[in-house]
Scaffold this motif. Structure first.
Motif, mmCIF file in Angstrom:
data_model
loop_
_atom_site.group_PDB
_atom_site.id
_atom_site.type_symbol
_atom_site.label_atom_id
_atom_site.label_comp_id
_atom_site.label_asym_id
_atom_site.label_seq_id
_atom_site.Cartn_x
_atom_site.Cartn_y
_atom_site.Cartn_z
ATOM 1 N N LEU A 107 0.822 -1.211 0.000
ATOM 2 C CA LEU A 107 0.000 0.000 0.000
ATOM 3 C C LEU A 107 0.857 1.263 0.000
ATOM 4 N N VAL A 108 1.993 1.210 0.693
ATOM 5 C CA VAL A 108 2.911 2.356 0.679
ATOM 6 C C VAL A 108 3.477 2.548 -0.729
ATOM 7 N N GLU A 109 3.823 1.448 -1.394
ATOM 8 C CA GLU A 109 4.347 1.549 -2.763
ATOM 9 C C GLU A 109 3.267 2.056 -3.720
ATOM 10 N N ILE A 110 2.035 1.625 -3.525
ATOM 11 C CA ILE A 110 0.920 2.130 -4.340
ATOM 12 C C ILE A 110 0.730 3.622 -4.088
ATOM 13 N N ARG A 111 0.807 4.027 -2.832
ATOM 14 C CA ARG A 111 0.704 5.462 -2.498
ATOM 15 C C ARG A 111 1.746 6.272 -3.245
ATOM 16 N N ASP A 112 2.994 5.795 -3.231
ATOM 17 C CA ASP A 112 4.067 6.529 -3.905
ATOM 18 C C ASP A 112 3.843 6.594 -5.411
ATOM 19 N N GLU A 113 3.349 5.479 -5.982
ATOM 20 C CA GLU A 113 3.077 5.467 -7.419
ATOM 21 C C GLU A 113 1.928 6.415 -7.757
ATOM 22 N N LEU A 114 0.902 6.443 -6.922
ATOM 23 C CA LEU A 114 -0.222 7.348 -7.146
ATOM 24 C C LEU A 114 0.219 8.807 -7.040
ATOM 25 N N ALA A 115 1.163 9.070 -6.131
ATOM 26 C CA ALA A 115 1.676 10.439 -6.003
ATOM 27 C C ALA A 115 2.430 10.840 -7.270
ATOM 28 N N ASP A 116 3.233 9.904 -7.815
ATOM 29 C CA ASP A 116 3.966 10.190 -9.048
ATOM 30 C C ASP A 116 3.011 10.452 -10.206
ATOM 31 N N ARG A 117 1.835 9.816 -10.177
ATOM 32 C CA ARG A 117 0.856 9.977 -11.263
ATOM 33 C C ARG A 117 -0.105 11.135 -11.003
ATOM 34 N N ASP A 118 0.067 11.810 -9.877
ATOM 35 C CA ASP A 118 -0.846 12.894 -9.504
ATOM 36 C C ASP A 118 -2.290 12.397 -9.524
ATOM 37 N N ALA A 119 -2.514 11.253 -8.874
ATOM 38 C CA ALA A 119 -3.812 10.578 -8.914
ATOM 39 C C ALA A 119 -4.867 11.335 -8.114
ATOM 40 N N SER A 120 -6.118 11.105 -8.481
ATOM 41 C CA SER A 120 -7.232 11.704 -7.754
ATOM 42 C C SER A 120 -8.471 10.822 -7.936
ATOM 43 N N VAL A 121 -9.477 11.093 -7.128
ATOM 44 C CA VAL A 121 -10.726 10.324 -7.194
ATOM 45 C C VAL A 121 -11.844 11.265 -7.627
ATOM 46 N N GLY A 122 -12.594 10.872 -8.649
ATOM 47 C CA GLY A 122 -13.655 11.724 -9.177
ATOM 48 C C GLY A 122 -14.959 11.575 -8.408
ATOM 49 N N ASP A 123 -15.998 12.125 -8.979
ATOM 50 C CA ASP A 123 -17.323 12.068 -8.357
ATOM 51 C C ASP A 123 -18.096 10.862 -8.876
ATOM 52 N N PRO A 124 -18.874 10.210 -8.016
ATOM 53 C CA PRO A 124 -19.698 9.070 -8.459
ATOM 54 C C PRO A 124 -20.737 9.518 -9.487
ATOM 55 N N GLN A 125 -21.018 8.621 -10.433
ATOM 56 C CA GLN A 125 -22.000 8.917 -11.479
ATOM 57 C C GLN A 125 -22.902 7.714 -11.708
ATOM 58 N N ASP A 126 -24.145 7.984 -12.068
ATOM 59 C CA ASP A 126 -25.095 6.930 -12.389
ATOM 60 C C ASP A 126 -24.865 6.495 -13.841
ATOM 61 N N VAL A 127 -24.477 5.238 -14.043
ATOM 62 C CA VAL A 127 -24.192 4.733 -15.388
ATOM 63 C C VAL A 127 -25.122 3.567 -15.727
ATOM 64 N N THR A 128 -26.307 3.574 -15.144
ATOM 65 C CA THR A 128 -27.253 2.481 -15.369
ATOM 66 C C THR A 128 -27.559 2.310 -16.858
ATOM 67 N N ASP A 129 -27.745 3.408 -17.590
ATOM 68 C CA ASP A 129 -28.107 3.320 -19.005
ATOM 69 C C ASP A 129 -27.002 2.697 -19.841
ATOM 70 N N THR A 130 -25.753 2.861 -19.403
ATOM 71 C CA THR A 130 -24.623 2.296 -20.149
ATOM 72 C C THR A 130 -24.735 0.784 -20.251
ATOM 73 N N PHE A 131 -25.358 0.173 -19.260
ATOM 74 C CA PHE A 131 -25.452 -1.293 -19.215
ATOM 75 C C PHE A 131 -26.895 -1.765 -19.417
ATOM 76 N N ALA A 132 -27.661 -0.980 -20.137
ATOM 77 C CA ALA A 132 -29.079 -1.309 -20.350
ATOM 78 C C ALA A 132 -29.253 -2.657 -21.038
ATOM 79 N N ASP A 133 -28.353 -3.020 -21.950
ATOM 80 C CA ASP A 133 -28.475 -4.275 -22.706
ATOM 81 C C ASP A 133 -27.360 -5.263 -22.354
ATOM 82 N N THR A 134 -26.806 -5.166 -21.182
ATOM 83 C CA THR A 134 -25.653 -5.983 -20.819
ATOM 84 C C THR A 134 -26.000 -7.464 -20.695
#
Length: 620
Positions: free
Chosen positions: A265-292
């Motif tokens: 997890l520490v190594e993942i943290r460091d890699e995420l820092a190098d990538r300038d990672a972030s977490v976006g906002d949740p979205q409703d994607v129900t329609d994307t899988f309407a015919d799944t």
């Protein structure tokens, strides 16, 4: 994934133990009900509760209790013909049990602790349903003790006496079923200081504490009667509490795997820092899988997704054997009632097509360097679960979160809840405090000392002496030798013979102390040959209502007198006369087996051997 050989000193490993051991008292801690476990099938009625957290005296709500309460669950409790109103939380608790107090003070002395002057019972908020009242009663007994390990001393921070929780019987979609037979059994909790610096030292410290506990002769034995929790952290990680380690042999693996998880997890943290990672906002994607074609997604009312910028390839990264960062996200989603998550490091799969993955990325604005996590469930569950995934993904950017985790059988662990805080403790007003004093406590003989005594006094070898001293039937052995039974016969029967019977699926749990003592008595009096012990015990295990005399008859090993032994052996030698005349004493070995078979364990082997030698010499 293979856990590497880490330099634990370089990583800054710090660990401590919490040992929870049930006491073998006659009654429970705050009522007069027995401490015997019952079969859920014999429950006579059920009690239902819904629990919610309350504020502490300072107006605070504990984080762990708050998270637990976010899932609306019904708790059902199985009650028995021995269940009382205290266990159902329909009557105030009684005064604390005197027998439990005596045992815990004995343990305090063995741990070289300093007792508090007065024990104050506290309420510890617990809303996972494991107590009908919504809290567990606990009392600090002693502090500042110490045990010894090969790698140095380990301090004992505190010793508490508390009530055991209810036993979990079944997890249902809408709640949990518990059994009240376990609730209230006296339990000691021993917490060490964070002095442990290696997985091996953690296991040795736990073994040493277990030995001291068993030395009292007043702790319960068997699966679930002792539980070990381990607190682990590394310098760049965080304190994590690993709960419910059932087997002593698993402790070292649990510590190693948690160190490995935190390193990853520490190594993942460091890699995420190098990538300038972030977490976006949740979205409703129900329609994307309407015919799944994905059965899981198609059967859900709502599909929620969150873009994880810079996480591509890291959500699927293994951080423990067969467990990934995605598994951590899934554990958090499950706490909200979801079945788990999907993420793009593992898709397309599970009926999700590559076209649907591309459409999902487009919908949430994720590039090829990003990952996307999604939850499919009912609307409210999906929204709550995706929020939990967001929180855990954000924690991954920070590194290792402090939390409580459950130990798995394979040495890995899973997320349970946040670390509890002081806000869940407040005084118990229904039970008076008690004065505590070690002055009159007599410490018992340690099991290690008992092993040495068995070797010196009774001539047992080290291995057999240890088996007996640490075994459940040690009191039977002590009683037998006090009554003049040969120590080697008693020890061999109680350990080696019983082990062989167990391997043959004989129900040895039916064998009582009086069974063994009566068998030993017949052997000592010459009424039963040593060779008859095994078949008699087999019969008694299958028919515990029988007397030893009846079991001997049933097993066909009722004793014979010396004249019958001589007559039987003479017949064996007569049948094999030509062999005896040709080989002399060289025929002894083969004829000994035939003679013992003819007597079917009715005569002692030494007598048979002596008489057979005489008969062969006559012929020779």
């Amino acid at each position: 994934m293979t856990t590497p050989d880490y330099d634990y000193e370089d990583l800054g490993l710090v660990a401590g133990l919490e040992i929870h051991q049930q006491l073998d008292t006659a009654t429970k801690l705050f009522c007069g009900c027995p401490t015997t476990r019952r079969d859920p099938e014999v429950a006579t009625r059920t009690v239902t509760r819904y629990l919610h957290p309350t504020r502490s005296e300072l107006g605070e709500i504990d984080d762990a209790a708050l998270e637990e309460s976010r899932v609306d669950r019904e708790f059902e409790y199985l009650a028995f013909d021995t269940t009382c109103l205290v266990e159902e939380d329909d009557e105030p608790p009684h005064r604390i049990d005197d027998e439990a107090l005596d045992v815990v003070l004995e343990i305090a002395a063995l741990l070289d602790t300093t007792t508090v002057d007065q024990g104050q019972i506290m309420r510890k908020l617990v809303v996972d349903g494991s107590n009908t009242s919504g809290f567990q009663r606990s009392m600090l007994v002693a502090t500042d003790g110490e045990i010894q390990t090969d790698d140095g001393p380990v301090g004992v921070a505190d010793l508490l006496l508390e009530e055991e929780s209810a036993g979990r019987v079944e997890e249902r979609e809408d709640g949990v079923t518990y059994a009240l037979d376990r609730l209230g059994i006296p339990l000691v909790e021993i917490g060490t200081k964070p002095d442990i610096r290696s997985p091996e030292q953690a296991q040795e410290a736990a073994a040493q504490i277990g030995m001291l506990l068993r030395s009292t002769g007043q702790v319960k034995r068997g699966l679930g009667t002792i539980r070990q929790d381990v607190n682990v952290s590394i310098a760049d990680g965080a304190r994590v509490e690993l709960k419910g380690v059932q087997s002593l042999a698993d402790i070292a693996d649990i510590v190693r795997n948690e160190v490995g998880r935190q390193v990853e997890l520490v190594e993942i943290r460091d890699e995420l820092a190098d990538r300038d990672a972030s977490v976006g906002d949740p979205q409703d994607v129900t329609d994307t899988f309407a015919d799944t074609d994905s059965g899981v997604i198609a059967g859900a009312a709502t599909v929620m997704a969150v873009p994880l910028s810079g996480f591509d390839g890291l959500v699927g990264r293994e951080i423990q054997p067969d467990r990934r960062l995605g598994t951590e996200l899934s554990d958090h989603a499950k706490r909200s009632g979801a079945g788990g998550i999907f993420h793009t490091d593992e898709l397309p799969a599970y009926g999700v097509t590559e076209a649907e993955v591309d459409a999902l990325r487009d919908d949430v604005g994720a590039s090829d360097d990003d990952a996307v996590a999604l939850v499919a469930a009912g609307a409210s569950v999906a929204e709550s679960a995706i929020d939990a995934v967001v929180a855990r993904a954000e924690a991954a950017i920070e590194g290792v979160p402090e939390e409580t985790r459950g130990a798995n059988d394979d040495g890995t662990s899973r997320y349970l809840r946040p670390l509890p805080g002081a806000a869940r403790m407040y005084p118990e007003t229904d039970v008076p405090s008690v004065d505590l004093d070690l002055g009159a406590v007599e410490t018992p003989e340690l099991l290690t000392e008992r092993v040495e005594r068995y070797v010196a006094e009774y001539g047992l070898d080290d291995g057999l002496a240890e088996q007996v001293a640490y075994g459940r039937r040690m009191p039977v052995f002590e009683t037998a030798v006090e009554q003049g039974v040969d120590p080697t016969l008693a020890a061999g029967t109680l350990e080696s013979t019983v082990t062989e019977l167990r391997r043959d699926d004989v129900p040895v749990g039916n064998l009582r102390e009086d069974h063994f003592l009566a068998v030993f008595d017949r052997v000592e009096s010459g009424e039963l040959a040593k060779e008859g012990v095994d078949p008699v015990l087999r019969t008694l295990a299958e028919h515990p209502e029988m007397s030893v005399e009846e079991a001997s008859e049933e097993a066909g090993v009722a004793g014979v007198d010396e004249s019958e032994v001589r007559e039987t052996i003479a017949e064996v030698v007569e049948r094999n006369g030509d062999q005896v005349e040709a080989e002399g004493m060289g025929a002894f070995s083969g004829l000994m087996g035939e003679a013992m078979g003819a007597l079917r364990g009715k005569a002692d082997g030494e007598l048979v051997s002596s008489v057979l030698r005489e008969e062969i010499q006559k012929r020779a």
